[in-house]
Structure formats: structure tokens, C-alpha cells
Design a protein around this motif. Structure first.
Motif, PDB file in Angstrom:
ATOM      1  N   SER A 131      37.246  15.740  68.569  1.00  0.00           N
ATOM      2  CA  SER A 131      38.071  15.203  69.648  1.00  0.00           C
ATOM      3  C   SER A 131      37.231  14.585  70.763  1.00  0.00           C
ATOM      4  CB  SER A 131      38.983  16.294  70.213  1.00  0.00           C
ATOM      5  OG  SER A 131      38.228  17.148  71.043  1.00  0.00           O
ATOM      6  N   SER A 135      32.258   9.653  67.253  1.00  0.00           N
ATOM      7  CA  SER A 135      32.716   8.303  67.546  1.00  0.00           C
ATOM      8  C   SER A 135      34.019   8.064  66.800  1.00  0.00           C
ATOM      9  CB  SER A 135      31.672   7.285  67.088  1.00  0.00           C
ATOM     10  OG  SER A 135      31.576   7.311  65.696  1.00  0.00           O
ATOM     11  N   PHE A 136      34.703   7.035  67.225  1.00  0.00           N
ATOM     12  CA  PHE A 136      36.007   6.723  66.630  1.00  0.00           C
ATOM     13  C   PHE A 136      35.906   6.606  65.114  1.00  0.00           C
ATOM     14  CE2 PHE A 136      39.239   3.630  65.328  1.00  0.00           C
ATOM     15  CZ  PHE A 136      40.362   4.321  65.737  1.00  0.00           C
ATOM     16  N   LYS A 137      34.823   5.936  64.675  1.00  0.00           N
ATOM     17  CA  LYS A 137      34.663   5.661  63.245  1.00  0.00           C
ATOM     18  C   LYS A 137      34.482   6.963  62.459  1.00  0.00           C
ATOM     19  CE  LYS A 137      32.318   2.007  60.705  1.00  0.00           C
ATOM     20  NZ  LYS A 137      31.106   1.178  60.729  1.00  0.00           N
ATOM     21  N   ARG A 139      35.410   9.870  63.250  1.00  0.00           N
ATOM     22  CA  ARG A 139      36.647  10.613  63.283  1.00  0.00           C
ATOM     23  C   ARG A 139      37.655  10.071  62.273  1.00  0.00           C
ATOM     24  NH1 ARG A 139      39.885  11.171  68.876  1.00  0.00           N
ATOM     25  NH2 ARG A 139      41.844  11.779  67.947  1.00  0.00           N
ATOM     26  N   GLN A 140      37.678   8.742  62.195  1.00  0.00           N
ATOM     27  CA  GLN A 140      38.594   8.108  61.246  1.00  0.00           C
ATOM     28  C   GLN A 140      38.290   8.528  59.814  1.00  0.00           C
ATOM     29  OE1 GLN A 140      41.309   6.049  61.570  1.00  0.00           O
ATOM     30  NE2 GLN A 140      41.217   6.714  63.667  1.00  0.00           N
ATOM     31  N   SER A 205      42.962  16.828  72.015  1.00  0.00           N
ATOM     32  CA  SER A 205      43.144  15.408  72.361  1.00  0.00           C
ATOM     33  C   SER A 205      44.292  15.222  73.335  1.00  0.00           C
ATOM     34  CB  SER A 205      43.443  14.586  71.098  1.00  0.00           C
ATOM     35  OG  SER A 205      42.463  14.819  70.139  1.00  0.00           O
TER      36      SER A 205
END
Lengths: 331, 282
Positions: A131, A135-137, A139-140, A205
Motif C-alpha cells: 500500500s 511502486s504502482f507497477k 503492486r499491479q 489504502s
């Protein structure tokens, strides 16, 4: 140009009202009936799941009651006392059957608690990472992969426990038997992990960016913000995550049936994880298939089922109340 | 009020649909349908017989369900199956229920099954008496050195208490005495096999079809389990496997052919192929 577009907008808007406002009697009736029918259909669909829960409850209670029912109240009470306080479980014995489930209740709680001791720290740390740090990637990619864990059928875990984990434990940790409390708890913790992780991550989050930034603004470091601000703020959600994981672990059947060894005993000394234990779910699953219908043994299994229902209902209520607290805060 | 009424109507429609379905399905297939239900031990024989029948009598359809001896008996009593496979004789209670409902169970013995006591191949112990085995499972003997083996704790492994194999063992070896609390339970023959195979101190029991080089069968009361000792009943832990029908099946019917199939050469081959011992010598 401008005029024309205004004009077209007007006609579009008018199209929405082109239906006659007055309906004929037939149209009116038809509309009314369609509405009613749709309503009924939706009601039935929603009611099916509610009815299922109610019927399960009624059925389990109905089948469990004859176990405690006896000629007089004193006999019923002593049956209940034997059920909850004795550890000898020999229901199929012809001359002297014994129905003490204490060892089995303890077994259930034992593997559940140990699996949570493993899964909760890992799940929470991973949730914090996903959370706030990843990084966003990353996490994706990570989240769906973790959720796949939840999709693996439990019998696959069971086979792994018997064929791989059990011999490994015997060989490398020197246990006399590999299907034991530790084995079952390890596998259960892997199975509870995705639940704990995703619910905890969602609630972390859900703690707003404004709160985090306010904390940074006061000069707190990232670690301080996480530990002192975000985790306490997400506390209810995290507790709910733990309880949901607990329900997953206590209700799991196939894995414990295969991995725990199913010896109906309370480990002594109590911290000895290398001993076999037996859980409530495994007892029901293992014995219900062949038990003659209508016997005391048959009803005793439903009594265990009833106990299990009470456990999960209570846990469910607690987690619901924590989750609703999270929702209220978000609003 | 209105919502309830239409709910009822929907339910009634649903009920009618189910009723019609229920009427049509058996009617179209009633002529050659044979339902077999029961013991998971006898199950492989039932499956293989059914497969052989599908070649011999292409227009018959046999369904084999493996739910357990107890369920098989219940199904026969309730009329849910034509043939019940059982790894034990009917219990008094089941028999009485059957007769009360006008079902008269007739037993057909189709094969013999031996419950073999197995240990890890590295274990030097090669023979035990039934008495010693009983004491191990009662928790009175806990180390292999007490029965002439190495200094190693014994890990007793039992089948689940609802399996037919357990019942045979419980009756023939344990004399129906209670097992110790530390006995582990597994829910299938292969699992029992794999636990003994991977655990040095283990003792377990499996059907004779599950003996291989990964587990070691031991002599019981000085008799080695083998096809001949089991078929003759010399081996102390052997038992017959049954098919139960309601009355003796009508001669020439599909059920009769099924229950007598073990007498044919093909039937005996199947019995042997599935790891059991044929009754007939050929």
C-alpha cells in the motif's frame, strides 16, 4: 454554427420526453405488472441466499438436538458436559461410545491460532509494502498473483502437505511424524494469507492521503507515519482482516484432514507442534460419509457442526462490526 | 400480499417443472438402468464390472457411486440403488431397517480382501502377533525396540473410523477395543501407503492391492499375507467383499448378471487386476 448545435440539443432533450405522459389502461397495467414481476424475481434471488443460511442453521440444529435430548434433564446435561469437557472421542465404539470433543475443539483452535501467528505478521508487512512502499507497477503485478493463492483448490495444498511437507519435516526437523500441528498450521497460514493481505491492504489504502501528508507536514518520517498514524487509523480494517483470515483457517477442511494427522489428542506439553491434532471440520468430513443415519454418532457430528457454526457466526459478527466502523470513518 | 402470491406461483411453476423432469428422465431410461452404490473398497470392482458390461451389453447403462458401505446400505434400503457394494456385512440395525421397509438384503460375496499390516522398508521387524499390533494401536507399545526392532518411536497410522478397512482391522485385530489418542488417521488407502512409505517409524494397514516395494508387509501370527492365505482365510486379517441386492435378483436380469459376473473368467481377471483375491480357483 452555435445556433444549430443549440437546436440539435433541444431536439435531443425533447426526444427524452417524446413518450406520451398519459398511458392507456392496458399500458398502465402492463407496466405495473412488469414492475411487480421484476421486483418479485429480484426479491426471490436475494432471498435464496438468505434462505440458504437460515435453512442450513435450522437443519444443523434439528440434527444436533437429538444428541443432547435424553430421558430427563439431568442426563441431557451430563451429555452436554461430557461433550464439552471430555477428551475421549470414540463415537463408533459399540459397547462404550464416548463423545468428548474437547480435544477436537482445542485442535481446531490450536492450528488456527498457530497459523495466524505465522500469517498475520507476514500479511500485515506485505500489506504495508504494497500500500505504501511498492511502486504502482509492482503492486499491479503482485496483487493478482497473491490472489491466485486463494484460487488454488485446497486438496492441492493437502497433497503438497502429505507428499512434500510431511517427509521434509521428518527429514530436516527430526519429527517422528510429519503430519502434525505444525504442518497443518503452515499450510493454513499460506491459505489465510491472501485474505488477510488483501483486506488489510484495502484498509491501509483507505486511510486518506491527507492524513499521511498532515503527518509528513508535522515532520514525521515515513516509518513514524506508518506505525503511529496509518496503522492505528486502519486498525479496525486490519482487525477485520485478521478475523476473516481466522475464519478461513477454522473452516478449512480438506487440508487439515490431510495434514494434521487427525489424532484426537491435546498436545502435551502444549507447545509441542510436532504432535498430531484433529480439528472439528476434519472430524465431520471424515466420519459423516459412512456413519449410519440417525445414530447418536450421526447426531454428535451435527453437534460439532453446530459448535463450528457458532464459532464462525461470532467471528463473522465481530469482523462485520469492525468493517462497518471502517466504512463510517471513510464517510 | 401480491408479491407473496406471485412468489408462490413461481414456486409452484418451478415445482411442476421439476416434477415433469422427474417423470420423464427415468421413464425414458428405465429398461436397462442399473444403480450401484456403496463401499469405496469394492468401488473399483464395481467400476470395472460396469465398464465390462458396457461392452457386453451396449444398451444398458450402469451408474456406480462410491459413497461408503453405510451409504450403500442406506441407499438399498431407500430404494435409491439396485445393488449395494459393501466391504462388511450389514449391521443388525441396517438389516432391521431394510426388513421393516420390505427390502430383503441378499449377500453375494464377489472377492476376498486382505488388510495387510505394513511398515517402512527399512524397518527390521518382519513379524508381529495380532496381540502386539493391538498393543501398539492401544498405545501400550510405543517403541520399536519393545517388539525387537530399532530404538525408534512407533507412529501408528489408522484409516478413518468410517472406512470399511478400519472396521475390518478394528474387528479382526483390535477386538473392537479403543485405539490410543496418538493414533493418526488418514482417509484413503493411497494416503496410508504414502504415510508409511515416507515415515520410518510408521506402522499402518492397507488392502492387498496397495502392497508394493515401497512398503513392507509383515507376517501376522506368522502368516504372510498373500493371495492364497487370504483366499483360504488362513491370514487372520482377511474379509469377504459383498454385493447386496433386494432379494435374489431375477434370473436373467441385468442385476443377476452383475452379481454373478465374478464367476466368469473376465470377472476374476478384474478382481485380481484391482488388487483383490478371487474366490474361485482356476
Amino acid at each position: 454554427m452555435k445556433k444549430r448545435s443549440d437546436h440539435s440539443m433541444q431536439t435531443d432533450a425533447a426526444a427524452g420526453f417524446s413518450r406520451p405522459l398519459r398511458l392507456s389502461a392496458g399500458q398502465d397495467l402492463r407496466g405495473y405488472l412488469t414492475g411487480r414481476a421484476a421486483r418479485t424475481l429480484l426479491f426471490i434471488t436475494a432471498f435464496v441466499s438468505v434462505a440458504a443460511v437460515l435453512l442450513i442453521f435450522v437443519f444443523v440444529v434439528r440434527e444436533a438436538v437429538p444428541f443432547f435430548k435424553s430421558t430427563d434433564a439431568a442426563a441431557s446435561l451430563s451429555r452436554l458436559k461430557e461433550f464439552l469437557t471430555r477428551t475421549q472421542w470414540f463415537p463408533e465404539h459399540e459397547a462404550h461410545p464416548e463423545y468428548g470433543v474437547l480435544a477436537i475443539i482445542v485442535g481446531s483452535l490450536y492450528v488456527t491460532v498457530v497459523s495466524l501467528l505465522i500469517a498475520v505478521p507476514i500479511g500485515l508487512l506485505a500489506a504495508v509494502f504494497l500500500s505504501d512502499i511498492a511502486s504502482f507497477k509492482v503492486r499491479q503485478i503482485c496483487k493478482p498473483v497473491i490472489e491466485i493463492l486463494a484460487a488454488i483448490p485446497s486438496v492441492a495444498y493437502g497433497v503438497f502437505a502429505v507428499m512434500v511437507a510431511a517427509p521434509w519435516l521428518q527429514k530436516h526437523l527430526g519429527f517422528t511424524t510429519g503430519t502434525n500441528a505444525l504442518n497443518a498450521s503452515l499450510i493454513l497460514s499460506i491459505m489465510a494469507l491472501p485474505t488477510i493481505l488483501s483486506v488489510a491492504e484495502d484498509s491501509l489504502s483507505a486511510v486518506g492521503r491527507d492524513i499521511r501528508q498532515a503527518s509528513y507536514g508535522l515532520g514525521a518520517t515515513r516509518a513514524e507515519t506508518m506505525i503511529r498514524v496509518v496503522i492505528p487509523a486502519a486498525g479496525s480494517g486490519i482487525l477485520a482482516a485478521v478475523i476473516l483470515g481466522m475464519m478461513r483457517a477454522i473452516g478449512e477442511t480438506m487440508v487439515v484432514w490431510m495434514a494434521s494427522g487427525n489424532a484426537a489428542q491435546i498436545p502435551s506439553p502444549w507447545w509441542d507442534l510436532s504432535q498430531s491434532v484433529r480439528t472439528m471440520t476434519a472430524t465431520i468430513a471424515g466420519e459423516l460419509g459412512e456413519v449410519p443415519k440417525g445414530t447418536t454418532h450421526y447426531h454428535s457430528l451435527f453437534a460439532i457442526g453446530f459448535l463450528l457454526l457458532i464459532f464462525t457466526f461470532t467471528l463473522n459478527l465481530i469482523s462485520e462490526s469492525f468493517l462497518s466502523r471502517v466504512k463510517r470513518r471513510q464517510r | 400480499m401480491k408479491a407473496i402470491w406471485s412468489g408462490k406461483k413461481t414456486l409452484a411453476l418451478l415445482g411442476m417443472a421439476l416434477f415433469v423432469l422427474g417423470l420423464t428422465v427415468p421413464a425414458s431410461a428405465a429398461r436397462q438402468l442399473l444403480q450401484v452404490d456403496g463401499s469405496t473398497t469394492v468401488g473399483p470392482i464395481g467400476d470395472a464390472f460396469a465398464e465390462a458390461f458396457s461392452e457386453l451389453y451396449p444398451d444398458c447403462s450402469i451408474t456406480v457411486k462410491k459413497t461408503g458401505s453405510g451409504d450403500g446400505a442406506a441407499a438399498l434400503v431407500d430404494g435409491r440403488c439396485d445393488i449395494a457394494m459393501m466391504s462388511r456385512f450389514m449391521k443388525e440395525k441396517e438389516f432391521r431397517q431394510a426388513v421393516e421397509k420390505g427390502v430383503f438384503p441378499v449377500a453375494h460375496v464377489v472377492a476376498m480382501d486382505g488388510v495387510c499390516i505394513v511398515v517402512h522398508p527399512s524397518n527390521p521387524v518382519a513379524a508381529l502377533t495380532a496381540e502386539q499390533i493391538r498393543k501398539i494401536y492401544k498405545g501400550e507399545l510405543t517403541n520399536w525396540k519393545q517388539v525387537g526392532g530399532a530404538d525408534m518411536p512407533i507412529v501408528p497410522i489408522s484409516r478413518d473410523t468410517s472406512s470399511g478397512t478400519y472396521e475390518t482391522f478394528h474387528e479382526l485385530v483390535m477386538n473392537k477395543e479403543k485405539m490410543a489418542e496418538n493414533v493418526e488417521y488418514v482417509n484413503s488407502n493411497p494416503q496410508s501407503h504414502s504415510r508409511v512409505r515416507s515415515t520410518e517409524g510408521a506402522i499402518g494397514y492397507v488392502g492387498i492391492g496397495f502392497l508394493d516395494r515401497y512398503v513392507k508387509a509383515i507376517k501376522v501370527d506368522n502368516v504372510m499375507p498373500s493371495r492364497s492365505t487370504i483366499a483360504k482365510g488362513i491370514y487372520p486379517v482377511s474379509r469377504p467383499l459383498f454385493l447386496f441386492t433386494n432379494g435374489y435378483p431375477k434370473l436373467g436380469s441385468m442385476a443377476h448378471a452383475f452379481c454373478a459376473f465374478y464367476l466368469t473368467e473376465k470377472g476374476q481377471e478384474i478382481v485380481e487386476d484391482k488388487g483383490f483375491v478371487p474366490l474361485t480357483e482356476y
